[in-house]
Design an enzyme around this catalytic site. Structure first.
Site, PDB file in Angstrom:
ATOM      1  N   ARG A   1      -1.037  -2.182 -18.847  1.00  0.00           N
ATOM      2  CA  ARG A   1      -3.016  -2.099 -18.150  1.00  0.00           C
ATOM      3  C   ARG A   1      -2.578  -0.809 -17.146  1.00  0.00           C
ATOM      4  NH1 ARG A   1      -7.487  -3.333 -21.011  1.00  0.00           N
ATOM      5  NH2 ARG A   1      -5.612  -5.380 -21.982  1.00  0.00           N
TER       6      ARG A   1
ATOM      7  N   THR B   1      -4.262   6.323 -22.162  1.00  0.00           N
ATOM      8  CA  THR B   1      -3.605   4.966 -21.384  1.00  0.00           C
ATOM      9  C   THR B   1      -1.913   4.692 -21.982  1.00  0.00           C
ATOM     10  OG1 THR B   1      -4.715   3.436 -23.008  1.00  0.00           O
ATOM     11  CG2 THR B   1      -5.699   3.841 -21.487  1.00  0.00           C
TER      12      THR B   1
ATOM     13  N   GLU C   1      -0.586   4.416  -0.755  1.00  0.00           N
ATOM     14  CA  GLU C   1      -1.655   5.763  -0.944  1.00  0.00           C
ATOM     15  C   GLU C   1      -0.479   6.971  -0.926  1.00  0.00           C
ATOM     16  OE1 GLU C   1      -5.350   6.119   0.710  1.00  0.00           O
ATOM     17  OE2 GLU C   1      -5.229   3.911   0.306  1.00  0.00           O
TER      18      GLU C   1
ATOM     19  N   ASP D   1      -6.652  13.376 -24.899  1.00  0.00           N
ATOM     20  CA  ASP D   1      -6.412  12.760 -24.718  1.00  0.00           C
ATOM     21  C   ASP D   1      -5.973  10.833 -26.180  1.00  0.00           C
ATOM     22  OD1 ASP D   1      -7.242   9.646 -24.585  1.00  0.00           O
ATOM     23  OD2 ASP D   1      -8.885   9.622 -23.426  1.00  0.00           O
TER      24      ASP D   1
ATOM     25  N   LYS E   1      -2.088   0.301 -24.886  1.00  0.00           N
ATOM     26  CA  LYS E   1      -2.398   0.089 -26.253  1.00  0.00           C
ATOM     27  C   LYS E   1      -1.057   0.395 -27.024  1.00  0.00           C
ATOM     28  CE  LYS E   1      -7.379   2.014 -25.825  1.00  0.00           C
ATOM     29  NZ  LYS E   1      -7.272   3.037 -24.937  1.00  0.00           N
TER      30      LYS E   1
ATOM     31  N   TYR F   1       0.636  -1.289  -0.227  1.00  0.00           N
ATOM     32  CA  TYR F   1      -0.085   0.062  -0.197  1.00  0.00           C
ATOM     33  C   TYR F   1       0.589   1.309   0.241  1.00  0.00           C
ATOM     34  CZ  TYR F   1      -5.403  -0.410   0.113  1.00  0.00           C
ATOM     35  OH  TYR F   1      -6.054  -0.013  -0.564  1.00  0.00           O
TER      36      TYR F   1
HETATM   37  N1  DSN Z   1     -12.084   0.692 -25.048  1.00  0.00           N
HETATM   38  C1  DSN Z   1     -11.071   1.390 -25.773  1.00  0.00           C
HETATM   39  C2  DSN Z   1     -10.558   1.015 -27.956  1.00  0.00           C
HETATM   40  O1  DSN Z   1     -10.897  -0.567 -27.911  1.00  0.00           O
HETATM   41  O2  DSN Z   1     -10.676   1.964 -28.277  1.00  0.00           O
HETATM   42  C3  DSN Z   1     -11.205   2.470 -25.090  1.00  0.00           C
HETATM   43  O3  DSN Z   1     -10.935   2.702 -23.835  1.00  0.00           O
END
Ligand code: DSN
Length: 428
Positions: free
Chosen positions: A250, A241, A71, A215, A244, A69
């Site tokens: 993740r 994120t 925080e 974003d 990707k 933990y």
């Molecule tokens: N779910 C994602 C996508 O497939 O683009 C976006 O958050």
């Protein structure tokens, strides 16, 4: 430093749980994971938002860092025992800032939605007006969709693409901004295949006194490799994120100018999250290190090359592509001329071992569950080493599936060809 003997005793714990004793403790879960590993190995993954992480990222994600933990932030924790944790998070923050050339980074968001939630908490009050791309034209749930917290807490104006070019309609975005005076404009998409002009968005935001949020969840890897225009000079806050195109674990992160740093950090903790996922933050640090290697730029260039050759192949085969093609890692095929829905295509492709996500097309006449398109992306096939030759072959395989979508025997034959191709390009 602990002594060497003690350190060597902890070594097995630093390996992933898969290597350790999962099969003994919980054979059911172990078996399911092995099946999923096989599925990933023998199918072609064209889901634009997915990727395969490196073994190093996998190892950090499965490490004992999950036990702690922490925080708070480095040097200011609500728990004792955080000296190693602080080193990990500081490295992750510094590497993230280096990769993107940003003044401030917060690496704690658990996911892209939490990063966006924190950005809104930092900049807005409930009831304020935000402007984002509509989900049906390529945006994201958290950009103000009615069923999402963003659509419930804020007053939302949606923008979209030009009906003819299917490109972002900057003149219309500017007109809407002047009309509705949003406090925040969101630039970013989940299904947009062309360059996003962050400079133009910043100009619009400045003219109406709005904050600009970029974003970059989908294009973060391309931005890091400097193969997509950089939002950092233009946006007040950037969210992304890590899993990707960036090819990390993740998770997510936020970037901002120093002037907003405190508000951003407080919006994550205590504003919207508790303990950070330190195993994931360790893995993010690894991914940010890998993103600074020259091979990462080569990889991102191949991602774009593969997407462009696939898009061209589909075009040559008579398919209509949304916005006419792609500048990035993905493109969307309009299936109406093939008399197929996105749902039918996705399901036929899955039977043949090709994984895609169905997608709305701009002004889609079909329901969001059905859709008229499919979104194809190249981050995963490129990670397994596939190049333009395989990308072209895959486009032909997809075309064959769509042509024989209701012939299960033929789909099984294609599946065998898909498996043979995959086995030439092992993931791990
Ligand atoms: N779910 C994602 C996508 O497939 O683009 C976006 O958050």
């Amino acid at each position: 430093m602990p002594n060497k003997q003690l350190l060597s005793r902890t070594k097995p714990l630093l390996q992933t749980s898969l290597d350790y004793d999962l099969a003994h403790v919980d054979p059911t879960i172990s078996d399911i994971i092995q099946h999923e590993a096989l599925r990933q190995e023998i199918t072609i993954n064209l889901i634009a938002s997915e990727n395969y992480v490196s073994r190093a990222v996998l190892e950090a994600t499965g490490s004992i860092m999950t036990n702690k933990y922490a925080e708070g932030y480095p040097g200011k924790r609500y728990y004792a025992g955080c000296s190693w944790i602080d080193q990990i998070e500081t490295l992750a923050i510094n590497r993230c800032k280096e990769v993107f050339g940003a003044e401030h980074a917060n690496v704690q968001p658990h996911a892209g939605s939490q990063a966006n939630m924190a950005a809104y908490l930092a900049l807005l009050n409930p009831g304020d007006t935000i402007m984002g791309m509509s989900l049906s034209e390529g945006g994201h749930l958290t950009h103000g969709h009615a069923v999402n917290f963003s659509g419930k807490l804020y007053s939302v104006i949606h923008y979209g693409v030009h009906p003819e070019t299917e490109l972002l309609n900057y003149d219309e975005i500017e007109r809407l901004a002047h009309q509705h005076k949003p406090k925040l404009i969101i630039a970013g998409a989940s299904a947009y295949s062309r360059i996003i002009d962050f400079a133009r968005f910043a100009q619009i935001a400045q003219r109406v006194g709005a904050y600009l949020l970029a974003d970059i969840a989908h294009i973060a890897g391309l931005v890091a490799a400097k193969l997509h225009p950089d939002p950092v000079p233009y946006a007040d806050v950037i969210t992304s994120t890590t899993h990707k195109t960036l090819r990390g674990p993740r998770g997510a992160f936020l970037l901002s100018k120093n002037i907003l740093a405190e508000r951003i950090d407080r919006a994550i903790m205590p504003g919207s999250q508790g303990g950070p996922f330190m195993h994931t933050i360790a893995a993010k640090a690894v991914a940010f290190k890998l993103a600074q290697e020259p091979s990462f730029v080569t990889y991102q260039q191949h991602v774009i090359d593969n997407a462009q050759i696939m898009a061209k192949t589909f075009n040559d085969l008579g398919y209509r592509l949304v916005a006419g093609g792609t500048d990035n890692h993905l493109f969307i095929i309009d299936l109406r001329s093939k008399h197929l829905t996105g749902l039918q295509a996705q399901s036929a492709l899955e039977k043949a071992g090709i994984t895609v996500s169905r997608s709305t097309i701009p002004f889609d006449p079909a329901k969001p569950w059905i859709t008229s398109g499919i979104r194809l992306g190249t981050p995963s096939i490129t990670t397994r080493g596939m190049t333009r030759t395989e990308a072209t072959e895959i486009a032909h395989l997809v075309d064959e599936v769509l042509s024989y979508h209701d012939n299960d025997q033929h789909l099984q034959r294609i599946k065998q060809r898909v498996e043979a191709l995959c086995l030439k390009f092992p993931i791990y």
